[in-house]
Design a protein around this motif. Structure first.
Motif: not given
Length: 443
Positions: A338-351, A393-408
């Protein structure tokens, strides 16, 4: 110095209450005067006798010649060498002359001299002094039997005593001392020595008194530029070579102070330097705040593609923000991407991921479709990461994973490679199902 008779504490001369026991020093204190050594007797210098001072009358007599000596007396017989036996030559006797008047002699009398009064004759009797009589009070008649009694035992009338005025209420004066380290009395505000237990003015206890403390800037200035106080008898003791480092450190401190002053003037007077400093400080403050207490804001993709998709479950449903829709790959696709694209460059900190199918139809049950277990992320800037997802389950709150600072940083798209799945219940109609993929940036 005032010594307290209750506890023996030595107090200053202007203290009203004892600093140790709090007693009123006018009742329980004794003023002690330190005896000074007797001065040595001063020897008066020898002075020459002053010349005789002539008065006005003496100078007048000296001017008119009234102080001439009297006539010399006749010499006795036999002084001119004539013996007793030798008769004197006969000479004619001079005629008797008239007797000369005695010379007039004047004496000066000091003006301050007074002729003593002549004594009174014994026949004059001294009248007894009258008895004192108070003003406005009639004299008491003396009885016949009281005439021989002394005055101290005779009854006398007593004048009424004048009413004593009441003492005016004592007003509290302003504090007389406020030195650093003094204890401030909470009742009268007077400053006291740190060793005192009671106020020197009102006698209030100093258990909860506050100490006078200089402001921080005055303490800093005194520490940097103040004159150090030395004890009596202190002498510099230099051991070894001169302290070169001390002089160098003093020069360095002066140079740092000069640089700070120049920078402050440039910040106030030069607009370009002012703006540069403000921008640099803002960036540094923002970076520090993000590192210590970051804020996470959501960021949404604008386009989605996949290697395959089941009808009715397209890749765009994985980013629509709804939890009851999902993307599903075909059952024949063994390595779905699955490929997701953004409208411009962004700094991603969590997914974050919401896995599995969701919906009201029996085919959309959570356990009826495979769920991703491990995924491999590939970012557009070349950074890669592997994540292990929780099967919830998808009804549960989303669990975010923090990415290392400055990597993404400056990312334009993200590729999600599904490597392993949780097995479904029954025969699956797809190879994997993902309900939602969410991203966050740090601010």
């Amino acid at each position: 110095m005032i010594v307290c008779k209750q506890c023996g504490h030595h107090n200053e001369d202007n203290d009203t209450f004892c600093g140790s026991c709090g007693k009123f020093l006018e009742w329980s204190g004794e003023r002690v005067v330190v005896a000074e050594p007797e001065p040595k007797p001063v020897v008066a210098p020898e002075t020459e006798p002053e010349p005789a001072h002539l008065g006005l009358i003496d100078r007048v007599k000296h001017a008119v010649g009234l102080e001439e000596a009297t006539a010399q007396p006749a010499a006795p017989a036999g002084i001119d060498g004539a013996s007793e036996g030798t008769p004197a030559p006969a000479t004619a006797a001079p005629p008797p002359a008239a007797a000369a008047p005695p010379p007039l002699i004047m004496r000066s009398v000091p003006l301050t001299s007074v002729t003593p009064p002549a004594p009174l004759p014994a026949s004059v009797a001294t009248a007894p002094a009258p008895e004192p009589v108070l003003a406005g009070v009639a004299a008491a008649p003396i009885a016949a039997g009281q005439a021989d009694e002394p005055m101290s035992r005779r009854p006398s009338s007593i004048a009424p005593a004048a009413a004593r005025p009441r003492a005016t209420p004592r007003t509290m004066e302003t504090p007389t001392r406020r030195h650093p380290g003094d204890l401030i009395c909470g009742q009268c505000g007077e400053g006291n020595d740190p060793i005192r237990h009671f106020c020197r003015r009102c006698g209030n206890a100093l258990d909860e008194a506050l100490a006078v403390q200089l402001p921080w800037y005055r303490r800093l200035v005194n520490r940097l530029f103040g004159v150090r106080t030395r004890q009596a008898g202190w002498r510099p003791q230099r051991v070894g070579p001169p302290n070169v480092l001390g002089g160098v450190w003093r020069i360095v401190r002066l140079a740092i102070g000069a640089i700070i002053v120049v920078a402050l003037l440039a910040f106030l007077l030069v607009p370009s330097f002012h703006n540069a400093v403000v921008d640099r400080a803002s960036k540094a403050f923002t970076s520090l705040r993000i590192a210590l207490r970051p804020n996470y804001d959501p960021v949404h993709p604008t386009a989605a593609t996949a290697t395959s998709a089941v009808g009715g479950h397209l890749p765009a449903l994985a980013m629509d923000g709804f939890s009851n829709t999902y993307w599903a790959a075909r059952a024949s696709d063994r390595a779905p991407v699955l490929v997701l694209r953004f409208s411009g460059p962004v700094d991603i900190a969590a997914i974050g991921f919401r896995s599995g199918a969701s919906g009201t139809a029996p085919a959309d049950a959570f356990t009826s479709q495979p769920r991703p277990r491990t995924v491999h992320l590939v970012f557009s800037n070349g950074y890669t990461s592997d994540l292990s997802l929780i099967d919830q389950d998808a009804t549960q709150p989303t669990q975010f994973t923090k990415l290392p600072d400055g990597k993404a940083r400056q990312v334009t798209f993200v590729e999600i490679h599904v490597q392993s799945m949780y097995a479904p219940v029954g025969a699956p109609v797809s190879s994997v199902a993902i309900s939602e993929v969410e991203f966050e940036t740090k601010d």
